[in-house]
Design an enzyme around this catalytic site. Structure first.
Site, mmCIF file in Angstrom:
data_model
loop_
_atom_site.group_PDB
_atom_site.id
_atom_site.type_symbol
_atom_site.label_atom_id
_atom_site.label_comp_id
_atom_site.label_asym_id
_atom_site.label_seq_id
_atom_site.Cartn_x
_atom_site.Cartn_y
_atom_site.Cartn_z
ATOM 1 N N GLU A 155 87.383 -38.030 -6.271
ATOM 2 C CA GLU A 155 86.063 -37.554 -5.877
ATOM 3 C C GLU A 155 85.054 -38.475 -6.559
ATOM 4 O OE1 GLU A 155 85.359 -33.434 -6.820
ATOM 5 O OE2 GLU A 155 83.295 -33.571 -6.121
ATOM 6 N N LYS A 176 86.565 -35.204 -16.490
ATOM 7 C CA LYS A 176 85.400 -35.967 -16.030
ATOM 8 C C LYS A 176 84.105 -35.294 -16.461
ATOM 9 C CE LYS A 176 86.588 -36.902 -11.652
ATOM 10 N NZ LYS A 176 86.433 -37.192 -10.228
ATOM 11 N N ARG A 208 99.835 -33.356 -15.009
ATOM 12 C CA ARG A 208 98.738 -34.278 -15.312
ATOM 13 C C ARG A 208 98.956 -34.884 -16.693
ATOM 14 N NH1 ARG A 208 93.991 -32.456 -13.869
ATOM 15 N NH2 ARG A 208 92.752 -33.557 -15.394
HETATM 16 P P1 ATP Z 1 87.558 -33.014 -10.836
HETATM 17 O O1 ATP Z 1 87.669 -31.866 -11.758
HETATM 18 O O2 ATP Z 1 86.220 -33.650 -10.805
HETATM 19 O O3 ATP Z 1 88.200 -32.812 -9.480
HETATM 20 P P2 ATP Z 1 89.791 -34.732 -11.298
HETATM 21 O O4 ATP Z 1 90.176 -35.237 -12.639
HETATM 22 O O5 ATP Z 1 90.722 -33.886 -10.521
HETATM 23 O O6 ATP Z 1 88.428 -34.076 -11.579
HETATM 24 P P3 ATP Z 1 89.650 -36.438 -8.972
HETATM 25 O O7 ATP Z 1 88.692 -37.505 -8.704
HETATM 26 O O8 ATP Z 1 89.698 -35.286 -8.038
HETATM 27 O O9 ATP Z 1 89.351 -35.962 -10.441
HETATM 28 O O10 ATP Z 1 91.097 -37.049 -9.171
HETATM 29 C C1 ATP Z 1 91.680 -37.986 -8.316
HETATM 30 C C2 ATP Z 1 93.166 -37.926 -8.467
HETATM 31 O O11 ATP Z 1 93.551 -38.202 -9.809
HETATM 32 C C3 ATP Z 1 93.704 -36.565 -8.120
HETATM 33 O O12 ATP Z 1 94.841 -36.727 -7.280
HETATM 34 C C4 ATP Z 1 94.064 -35.966 -9.439
HETATM 35 O O13 ATP Z 1 95.136 -35.079 -9.321
HETATM 36 C C5 ATP Z 1 94.423 -37.198 -10.264
HETATM 37 N N1 ATP Z 1 94.199 -36.943 -11.679
HETATM 38 C C6 ATP Z 1 93.056 -36.554 -12.276
HETATM 39 N N2 ATP Z 1 93.228 -36.361 -13.602
HETATM 40 C C7 ATP Z 1 94.533 -36.641 -13.864
HETATM 41 C C8 ATP Z 1 95.349 -36.619 -15.045
HETATM 42 N N3 ATP Z 1 94.849 -36.265 -16.230
HETATM 43 N N4 ATP Z 1 96.644 -36.982 -14.917
HETATM 44 C C9 ATP Z 1 97.144 -37.334 -13.731
HETATM 45 N N5 ATP Z 1 96.446 -37.373 -12.579
HETATM 46 C C10 ATP Z 1 95.154 -37.025 -12.628
HETATM 47 MG MG MG Z 2 90.059 -33.161 -8.381
#
Ligand code: ATP
Ligand code: MG
Length: 567
Positions: A43, A279, A269
């Site tokens: 996102e 984030k 994660r």
């Molecule tokens: P938000 O809470 O803003 O959605 P987010 O960390 O999920 O934050 P995204 O931009 O939606 O951010 O994440 C993009 C991709 O990265 C998603 O597929 C998410 O699952 C993956 N991702 C985010 N944080 C992690 C993490 N700590 N470990 C592994 N994958 C992650």
């Molecule tokens: Mg997300």
């Protein structure tokens, strides 16, 4: 694809297949999938961090390994929080990590019209309705984990009324929050995600990609699986918190005329100690100026780590080494630091830089003589060019490398004793000059004759080896030393505020450092080992023509582990 080293491929090949690799292999063998298509779906509401790197390495890595494709898709369904700046930074970070997405950059907003048509499809099939409950009422009707929900009084609206109301919502006739479009599934489902989830909300916001076209926006759940289907994604890999959403993911695909049938798989994660991977919290650090922007070298963002000097290969190696599982765990930040050190040890050319200079005058060395000392670029690599070090009457050494008196454990320069200057002569300290405060400002020493590459003839051996630079032929520079941004292994855990764990001493700026002259003209992001003091790279933000600024990427050894052992 890109710049992967042969050893990287080997390291990955030697590891047993993780569960996603096993699933993909089985799907290809059984014909469930013909081609592997994955996607990385950020996102655009912040910069990418080390957790995203794990997802990137997994998604792009699987496509690469199985001869498939990986898409970059911006999940831009929330116009209020998303910005073009984030889109640009995310693209740059993915590329820097060494990956190239297949085809164009994709946006969920590219599919807004199809998604809207599919919402109409659900309405016409009697599987979606416009609901006028307020958010508070909707919460009450939803029930709890232990009690079923209650049907909304608007659940049985006619198809015609729903079509009319949804069209009005799209046109902007209704206020934000006044009504939503919901899927008609099961208010008694044990899975709360299936209790008539919201699929469209009214938002009269400008969207960075579609402008003012839309007054309604799809929910994440309604957009994600359908976008996967439109793109022909075979394996939609996401983190474990979406496990409970999978039945909904499947429900939409089963109830819509989608062109393909992707499957969602979840993995744990990445969590790292001493590190924030949220984030929202990272944005707070930036917005409240606890750090110097998203790319502050102390930040666990990809742009921060890049500026700090972490090589992309080290990040990829780390993401591969931690494995892919379905159980949540916390990885020791030492593992990441190990990979950074390991890569830099093998690949960073050596150099000398004195961080806290102390002047040494060589009383028996001619004032106008300049000898060229020769030093290898790297102890084990002859593909690195040799360095030339000017040796002169006055030099700088580290303040901490000289003492008037010391015990035997101190293997540096002591008054009346000898030390070897790295790649140069043995010297012996004879006297000191002090200022009015009694601080030593200069050491007077003599060069022991004929000691280049050999021990002194009189048999009195030097105590150790220290680094140095010429006081007249050097590069004046600033050096920034970093420590961990947080002092707590789990910043913000429980009811603690993560801001309270900020390390007040995480940045130390040394503004009068002296580096060997061969570093003049060094390129940003090129790595060096400054002998005895760590790995460094030129800072991309503060370096100016007048003054280079070097970031310490990491120390030579893990001093944290040592400190913790002592405690
Ligand atoms: P938000 O809470 O803003 O959605 P987010 O960390 O999920 O934050 P995204 O931009 O939606 O951010 O994440 C993009 C991709 O990265 C998603 O597929 C998410 O699952 C993956 N991702 C985010 N944080 C992690 C993490 N700590 N470990 C592994 N994958 C992650
Ligand atoms: Mg997300």
């Amino acid at each position: 694809m890109s710049d992967k080293s042969p050893s990287e491929g080997k390291a990955a090949a030697n590891k047993p297949a993780h569960f996603i690799q096993q699933i993909i292999r089985k799907d290809l063998d059984s014909g469930v999938a013909e081609q592997v298509i994955t996607r990385f779906p950020p996102e655009p509401n912040g910069y990418l961090h080390i957790g995203h790197a794990k997802s990137i390495v997994l998604n792009f890595g699987m496509a690469e390994e199985f001869g498939g494709a990986c898409h970059l898709r911006f999940d831009d369904t929330n116009p209020a929080r998303e910005e073009e700046e984030y889109v640009q930074s995310i693209k740059a970070d993915v590329k820097w990590l060494g990956f190239q997405w297949s085809g164009p950059v994709r946006y969920t907003s590219d599919y807004f019209q199809v998604l809207y048509d599919w919402a109409l499809h659900l309405i016409k099939a009697g599987k979606a309705y416009v609901c006028d409950l307020s958010p508070d009422q909707a919460r009450e009707y939803r029930g709890t984990l232990t009690e079923p929900g209650t049907n909304s009084p608007y659940r049985d609206r006619s198809v015609e009324e729903n079509l009319e109301l949804f069209e009005q919502m799209r046109r902007g006739d209704h206020e934000e929050g006044s009504r939503v479009l919901r899927a008609k599934i099961d208010m008694a489902s044990p899975n709360i995600n299936l209790r008539d989830p919201i699929i469209y909300r009214i938002k009269k916001a400008y969207h960075h990609h579609t402008g003012d076209t839309w007054n309604v926006y799809p929910s994440y759940d309604f957009a994600h699986g359908q976008s996967d289907a439109i793109e022909g994604v075979s394996h939609s890999i996401c983190t474990l918190e979406f496990e409970d959403h999978r039945p909904l993911y499947d429900w939409f695909l089963e109830n819509l005329p989608v062109p393909a049938r992707p499957r969602q798989y979840e993995f744990a994660r990445l969590n790292i100690n001493y590190t924030i991977t949220s984030k929202r919290k990272l944005k707070q650090l930036v917005d409240e100026q606890h750090v110097d922007g998203w790319d502050d070298p102390r930040m666990p963002t990809i742009s921060g780590m890049r500026r700090r000097g972490y090589p992309p290969q080290a990040l990829r190696n780390f993401c591969t080494s931690i494995g892919v599982t379905r159980s949540d765990s916390v990885v020791d930040v030492g593992m990441l630091e190990y990979e950074v050190r390991d890569y830099l040890d093998k690949n960073a050319p050596r150099a000398m830089c004195v961080l806290r200079p102390l002047k040494v005058t060589l009383t028996n060395y001619p004032v106008d003589l300049l000898e060229q000392m020769h030093a290898p670029g790297h102890p084990n690599r002859d593909d690195f060019s040799e360095r030339v070090l000017p040796f002169t009457h006055t030099l700088f050494i580290e303040q901490e490398d000289f003492r008037e008196e010391a015990n035997k454990k101190y293997k540096r320069l002591v008054l009346g004793k000898r030390v070897r200057l790295r790649n140069a002569y043995v010297i012996e300290a004879e006297d000191v000059v002090k200022n009015e405060q009694g601080e030593i400002i200069e050491v007077l020493a003599k060069v022991i004759d004929d000691t280049l590459g050999k021990d002194p003839e009189d048999g009195v051996k030097p105590k150790g080896v220290i680094h140095w630079v010429s006081a007249t032929h050097n590069l004046n520079c600033e050096v920034r030393l970093y420590d961990r941004l947080f002092t707590d292994p789990a910043p913000g855990s429980g009811d603690k505020n993560f801001l309270d764990a900020i390390n007040p001493d995480s940045l130390q700026v040394l503004s009068d450092c002296k580096a060997e002259i061969s570093l003049a003209g060094a390129k940003v992001n090129k790595h060096f080992q400054f002998e005895r003091t760590g790995y460094f790279c030129l800072d991309s933000k503060y370096t100016s023509l007048d003054k280079p600024v070097f970031n310490r990427t990491i120390e030579l050894r893990d001093t944290w582990a040592k400190i913790q052992q002592q405690q």
